[in-house]
Write an enzyme that holds these catalytic residues in place. Sequence first.
Site, mmCIF file in Angstrom:
data_model
loop_
_atom_site.group_PDB
_atom_site.id
_atom_site.type_symbol
_atom_site.label_atom_id
_atom_site.label_comp_id
_atom_site.label_asym_id
_atom_site.label_seq_id
_atom_site.Cartn_x
_atom_site.Cartn_y
_atom_site.Cartn_z
ATOM 1 N N PHE A 148 35.483 70.225 27.909
ATOM 2 C CA PHE A 148 35.597 70.698 26.522
ATOM 3 C C PHE A 148 34.300 70.585 25.752
ATOM 4 O O PHE A 148 34.089 71.309 24.777
ATOM 5 C CB PHE A 148 36.691 69.902 25.784
ATOM 6 C CG PHE A 148 36.288 68.490 25.444
ATOM 7 C CD1 PHE A 148 35.551 68.196 24.302
ATOM 8 C CD2 PHE A 148 36.657 67.431 26.267
ATOM 9 C CE1 PHE A 148 35.177 66.902 24.005
ATOM 10 C CE2 PHE A 148 36.293 66.129 25.966
ATOM 11 C CZ PHE A 148 35.543 65.863 24.823
ATOM 12 N N CYS A 280 27.534 64.099 28.047
ATOM 13 C CA CYS A 280 27.320 63.199 29.174
ATOM 14 C C CYS A 280 25.877 62.718 29.217
ATOM 15 O O CYS A 280 25.555 61.801 29.980
ATOM 16 C CB CYS A 280 27.700 63.871 30.489
ATOM 17 S SG CYS A 280 26.615 65.219 30.965
#
Length: 497
Positions: A148, A280
């Site tokens: 997402f 990330c």
Amino acid sequence: MKIVGHHINGQLSEAAERTQDLFNPATGEVIRQVAIASEETVEEAIAAARAAFPAWRSTPPARRARVMFRFKQLLEENAGQICAMIGEEHGKISHDAMGELTRGIENVEYACCGPQLLKGEHSRNVGPNIDSWSEMQPLGVVAGITPFNFPAMVPLWMFPLAIVCGNTFVLKPSERNPSVALYLAQLMQEAGLPDGVLNVVNGDKVAVDTLLTAVDVEAVSFVGSTPIAAHVYTTASAHGKRCQALGGAKNHAILLPDADMDNAVAALTGAAFGSSGERCMALSVAVCVGDGVADALIEKMCGEMRKLKVGAYTDSSNDFGPLITAAHRDKVNGYIASAAEQGATIVVDGRNPKLPGGEKGFFVGGTLIDNVKPGMTCYEEEIFGPVLLVVRVDSMAEAMQMIDRHEYGNGTCIFTRDGEAARYFSDNIRVGMVGINVPLPVPVSYHSFGGWKRSLFGCLSAYGPDGVRFYTNRKTITQRWPSSGVREGAQFSFPSN
């Protein structure tokens, strides 16, 4: 209410046994629903890709590349609409959404070089009148499962390069913000891509497991959390598929005593809190060598954090927006609470920010936590929110040992003016992507993206040269034409030149 469906064989479909609400995370309101694909719907997409493969495989690479050139142009022409879609379903501020899309477009530019990337190698006379060459041939039907947090960029890491290499593709985007992926598929069709070459199915674990076990899917690319990455890799591998599965991260920044503190603070502020920390590659741990460094960092960081603007994507002056769901907001708040319970010091508390008009949104403000130690839940696990942890150590060696011991090895950086220290750090740290005074060392499109340890399952990273290797099979051909009329005897020794 509008239903976001699937794109299969060039057609939009709302086929669904189930639907799921889609939220505007800035307001908490349901804005539409997404169709959750059944196993049969996913199999229909795979069948469309399989049927399209022979013709697309035989299409000259230059013609495939022309589709990518046109697609790149369409992305640029429709950038405003794409960024608005990202903002509405993800909450990302417009300038951040544009940065995401721009990095995605760079990967399309790399895919435009397909004819060059697929040239292979040739050697003449490897033996007497024997020539040898290699070719890079497509795999067939490949799949991508994307997260997402980058609804445009991560799909653009995958399908443009896979398709220009001659494969056909089934994309399963996040069911939390699927609209961008469908729009990208429509733009690809407008760019001239034949029906069935790119298919998009929206769904949950049913769709994922169908892709992982389908006989006709040759390879799977994945980006998401480490537990799911491990499941994807083991399941795909057990079914004979090539797999690259990019997982989670806990990215550390080491601050040495000679660091330019003003620049380090500015870099950390953006890298820790940009996109609400839902990256990330977010820098979530500042490892300060010496109490003096930590005290100076916290003092300056508090000053910078007072300037942060949090709010909806519609106001481009905001620095970052909400988290993706109410459940994730509560999870991030739980990590902050656990830090205090386990002995850390909450310096700036971003829980329950007072935002006029955003009372029902999924917001967490920038949070700064000092005196964090390994073993604490907030340190060991990926928070994926706007939280910066400060760890105090006595030496660079201690800092590096801490980073090396962590289960994740995605990204890291060091802030210093000492070239010898920076070189030693980059040579010896057990992390896949390293920055030196660069807080988000995300490789450009013609390199490859991937971490070490439990941040990457598989031996090839995403996009760039590794992406070409992942989406192709190398075939080596050795050829000799004997002289006519000459009979040759059998040779029983192993051939050599």
